[in-house]
Design a protein around this motif. Structure first.
Motif, PDB file in Angstrom:
ATOM      1  N   GLU A  36       0.943  -1.854   0.215  1.00 42.00           N
ATOM      2  CA  GLU A  36       0.218  -0.159  -0.364  1.00 42.00           C
ATOM      3  C   GLU A  36       1.221   1.913  -0.239  1.00 42.00           C
ATOM      4  O   GLU A  36       2.424   1.438   0.536  1.00 42.00           O
ATOM      5  N   TYR A  37       0.050   2.404  -0.353  1.00 39.77           N
ATOM      6  CA  TYR A  37       1.258   3.710  -0.460  1.00 39.77           C
ATOM      7  C   TYR A  37      -0.261   5.033   0.606  1.00 39.77           C
ATOM      8  O   TYR A  37      -1.696   5.255  -0.103  1.00 39.77           O
ATOM      9  N   VAL A  38       0.571   4.762   1.815  1.00 34.93           N
ATOM     10  CA  VAL A  38      -0.968   5.276   2.185  1.00 34.93           C
ATOM     11  C   VAL A  38      -0.579   6.985   3.060  1.00 34.93           C
ATOM     12  O   VAL A  38       0.984   6.946   3.339  1.00 34.93           O
ATOM     13  N   THR A  39      -0.870   8.200   2.659  1.00 37.58           N
ATOM     14  CA  THR A  39      -0.421   9.389   2.999  1.00 37.58           C
ATOM     15  C   THR A  39      -1.071  10.067   4.421  1.00 37.58           C
ATOM     16  O   THR A  39      -2.546   9.524   4.404  1.00 37.58           O
ATOM     17  N   ILE A  40       0.201  10.479   5.127  1.00 35.83           N
ATOM     18  CA  ILE A  40      -0.849  10.845   6.553  1.00 35.83           C
ATOM     19  C   ILE A  40      -0.823  12.359   6.530  1.00 35.83           C
ATOM     20  O   ILE A  40       0.056  12.948   6.023  1.00 35.83           O
ATOM     21  N   VAL A  41      -1.596  12.703   6.870  1.00 35.96           N
ATOM     22  CA  VAL A  41      -1.549  14.193   6.548  1.00 35.96           C
ATOM     23  C   VAL A  41      -2.323  14.967   8.098  1.00 35.96           C
ATOM     24  O   VAL A  41      -3.057  13.917   8.327  1.00 35.96           O
ATOM     25  N   GLY A  42      -1.945  16.720   8.141  1.00 29.75           N
ATOM     26  CA  GLY A  42      -2.334  17.288   9.418  1.00 29.75           C
ATOM     27  C   GLY A  42      -1.899  18.542   9.579  1.00 29.75           C
ATOM     28  O   GLY A  42      -0.450  18.562   9.202  1.00 29.75           O
ATOM     29  N   PRO A  43      -1.967  19.401  10.649  1.00 25.06           N
ATOM     30  CA  PRO A  43      -2.041  20.425  10.453  1.00 25.06           C
ATOM     31  C   PRO A  43      -0.485  20.450  12.036  1.00 25.06           C
ATOM     32  O   PRO A  43      -1.063  19.114  11.633  1.00 25.06           O
ATOM     33  N   SER A  44       0.384  21.599  11.208  1.00 20.12           N
ATOM     34  CA  SER A  44       1.438  21.831  12.994  1.00 20.12           C
ATOM     35  C   SER A  44       1.103  21.190  14.068  1.00 20.12           C
ATOM     36  O   SER A  44      -0.647  22.065  14.228  1.00 20.12           O
ATOM     37  N   GLY A  45       1.418  20.486  15.123  1.00 20.64           N
ATOM     38  CA  GLY A  45       0.842  19.827  15.930  1.00 20.64           C
ATOM     39  C   GLY A  45      -0.494  19.347  16.565  1.00 20.64           C
ATOM     40  O   GLY A  45      -0.872  18.747  16.978  1.00 20.64           O
ATOM     41  N   SER A  46      -0.239  18.353  15.378  1.00 18.97           N
ATOM     42  CA  SER A  46      -1.435  18.037  14.774  1.00 18.97           C
ATOM     43  C   SER A  46      -1.838  16.384  15.888  1.00 18.97           C
ATOM     44  O   SER A  46      -2.657  15.586  16.202  1.00 18.97           O
ATOM     45  N   GLY A  47      -0.383  16.016  15.729  1.00 16.43           N
ATOM     46  CA  GLY A  47       0.307  14.200  15.986  1.00 16.43           C
ATOM     47  C   GLY A  47       0.758  13.763  15.130  1.00 16.43           C
ATOM     48  O   GLY A  47       1.664  12.442  14.918  1.00 16.43           O
ATOM     49  N   LYS A  48       1.060  13.854  13.742  1.00 12.26           N
ATOM     50  CA  LYS A  48       1.494  13.724  12.969  1.00 12.26           C
ATOM     51  C   LYS A  48       3.299  12.948  13.320  1.00 12.26           C
ATOM     52  O   LYS A  48       3.338  12.010  12.651  1.00 12.26           O
ATOM     53  N   SER A  49       4.114  14.052  13.491  1.00 12.67           N
ATOM     54  CA  SER A  49       5.364  13.267  13.984  1.00 12.67           C
ATOM     55  C   SER A  49       4.857  12.480  15.507  1.00 12.67           C
ATOM     56  O   SER A  49       6.309  11.312  15.649  1.00 12.67           O
ATOM     57  N   THR A  50       3.846  12.308  16.287  1.00  9.81           N
ATOM     58  CA  THR A  50       4.098  11.120  17.215  1.00  9.81           C
ATOM     59  C   THR A  50       3.857  10.241  16.806  1.00  9.81           C
ATOM     60  O   THR A  50       4.429   9.241  16.954  1.00  9.81           O
ATOM     61  N   PHE A  51       2.732   9.721  15.844  1.00 12.21           N
ATOM     62  CA  PHE A  51       2.665   9.032  14.950  1.00 12.21           C
ATOM     63  C   PHE A  51       3.651   7.748  14.475  1.00 12.21           C
ATOM     64  O   PHE A  51       3.707   7.659  14.159  1.00 12.21           O
ATOM     65  N   LEU A  52       4.348   9.522  12.955  1.00 10.93           N
ATOM     66  CA  LEU A  52       5.419   9.161  12.793  1.00 10.93           C
ATOM     67  C   LEU A  52       6.474   8.305  13.820  1.00 10.93           C
ATOM     68  O   LEU A  52       7.280   7.046  13.802  1.00 10.93           O
ATOM     69  N   ASN A  53       6.801   8.482  15.035  1.00 11.46           N
ATOM     70  CA  ASN A  53       7.490   8.017  16.082  1.00 11.46           C
ATOM     71  C   ASN A  53       7.209   6.697  16.408  1.00 11.46           C
ATOM     72  O   ASN A  53       7.646   5.871  16.668  1.00 11.46           O
ATOM     73  N   ILE A  54       6.235   6.500  16.483  1.00 12.06           N
ATOM     74  CA  ILE A  54       5.479   5.340  17.719  1.00 12.06           C
ATOM     75  C   ILE A  54       6.020   4.332  15.954  1.00 12.06           C
ATOM     76  O   ILE A  54       6.187   3.198  16.062  1.00 12.06           O
ATOM     77  N   ALA A  55       5.570   4.784  14.045  1.00 10.26           N
ATOM     78  CA  ALA A  55       5.313   3.865  13.256  1.00 10.26           C
ATOM     79  C   ALA A  55       7.087   3.646  13.214  1.00 10.26           C
ATOM     80  O   ALA A  55       7.382   1.907  12.654  1.00 10.26           O
ATOM     81  N   GLY A  56       7.749   4.702  13.193  1.00  9.96           N
ATOM     82  CA  GLY A  56       9.322   4.231  13.352  1.00  9.96           C
ATOM     83  C   GLY A  56       9.431   3.276  13.833  1.00  9.96           C
ATOM     84  O   GLY A  56      11.122   3.421  14.265  1.00  9.96           O
ATOM     85  N   LEU A  57       9.792   2.902  15.608  1.00  6.71           N
ATOM     86  CA  LEU A  57       9.997   2.598  16.406  1.00  6.71           C
ATOM     87  C   LEU A  57      10.598   3.187  16.676  1.00  6.71           C
ATOM     88  O   LEU A  57      11.218   3.272  18.389  1.00  6.71           O
ATOM     89  N   LEU A  58      10.725   4.405  17.040  1.00  9.47           N
ATOM     90  CA  LEU A  58      11.453   5.585  17.930  1.00  9.47           C
ATOM     91  C   LEU A  58      10.679   5.741  18.682  1.00  9.47           C
ATOM     92  O   LEU A  58      11.476   6.503  20.039  1.00  9.47           O
ATOM     93  N   ASP A  59       9.410   5.237  19.456  1.00 12.37           N
ATOM     94  CA  ASP A  59       8.647   5.950  20.701  1.00 12.37           C
ATOM     95  C   ASP A  59       7.407   4.731  20.726  1.00 12.37           C
ATOM     96  O   ASP A  59       7.170   4.006  19.636  1.00 12.37           O
ATOM     97  N   THR A  60       7.201   4.096  22.026  1.00  9.64           N
ATOM     98  CA  THR A  60       6.097   2.976  22.297  1.00  9.64           C
ATOM     99  C   THR A  60       5.087   3.623  22.982  1.00  9.64           C
ATOM    100  O   THR A  60       4.647   4.953  23.096  1.00  9.64           O
ATOM    101  N   PRO A  61       3.772   3.338  22.503  1.00 14.85           N
ATOM    102  CA  PRO A  61       2.550   3.982  22.806  1.00 14.85           C
ATOM    103  C   PRO A  61       2.579   3.892  24.273  1.00 14.85           C
ATOM    104  O   PRO A  61       3.380   2.258  24.909  1.00 14.85           O
TER     105      PRO A  61
END
Length: 235
Positions: A39-64
């Motif tokens: 799949e090819y999925v894009t993630i959008v949202g304004p600054s401060g929306s939670g995109k970086s948090t999503f990235l950090n979880i998906a990239g195993l940089l943070d743990t839920p």
């Protein structure tokens, strides 16, 4: 009809992350998301929306802090830090807006660095780096330093570095953010080509034109994730 029993590349099950306080800050509210292989999925949202948090979880940089995140069917919330590091290095290829290339290393050497943590023998690294650079159209720039490369070429080196370990997931954070319009289009065409070859891509972006390249778009606002395709299907 034979069902595909291959586990999803990404599976969020009520995954959420709250940063400790005081007061506690909920950065990503409990959410469910499935990204299947290819799949090819894009993630959008304004600054401060939670995109970086999503990235950090998906990239195993943070743990839920709540819920579960499975990568290739592996419950990443139940493994130790060392195992997470190994899993991240072997299953995820990162592409960042700022390229993150070492200025004093050639294009080939920058790509080779991605294989060190996988303990790929030195004798194999050069050949694999060359193959990856050929794949992104830079076979003629193997020995060039990043300072001698255009912005588009540097991003292609970064993509080659992400691909050289044959990851399950190509995770892109604003992949065209530092590029002019024409160069950005060439990089997006490369991502389209890689997706056509079977790559699983998740791209985080604020650019509607980049978001439109994906098969579906996931929106994040105030920490709340909305899967556009899922809404269309259930409507």
């Amino acid at each position: 009809m034979i069902q595909d029993k291959t586990p999803p590349v990404i599976e969020f099950r009520s995954a959420a992350l709250t940063y400790p306080g005081p007061p506690p800050v909920p950065a990503l509210l409990p959410c469910d998301l499935t990204v299947r292989r290819g799949e090819y999925v894009t993630i959008v949202g304004p600054s401060g929306s939670g995109k970086s948090t999503f990235l950090n979880i998906a990239g195993l940089l943070d743990t839920p802090t709540d819920g579960t995140y499975l990568l290739d069917g592996i419950d990443t919330t139940r493994i130790k830090d060392k195992e997470r590091t190994i899993l991240r290095g072997s299953r995820i290829g990162f592409v960042f807006q700022a390229f993150h290339l070492l200025a004093h290393r050639s294009a080939s050497e920058n790509v080779e660095l991605a294989m060190i943590y996988q303990r790929v023998p030195r004798s194999q690294r050069r050949a694999r780096a060359r193959t990856a650079l050929l794949r992104v159209g830079l076979g003629h720039r193997l020995d060039a330093l990043p300072t001698r490369l255009s912005g588009g070429e540097r991003q292609r080196v970064a993509i080659a570095r992400a691909l050289v370990t044959d990851p399950s997931l190509l995770l892109c954070d604003e992949p065209t953010g530092n590029l002019d319009t024409a160069t950005a289009e060439s990089v997006l065409e490369l991502l389209d080509q890689l997706h056509g070859d079977g790559a699983t891509i998740v791209a985080i972006t604020h650019d509607p034109q980049v978001a439109a390249r994906g098969q579906r778009t996931v929106s994040i606002r105030d920490g709340r994730l909305t899967d556009t395709l899922a809404e269309q299907v259930t409507a």
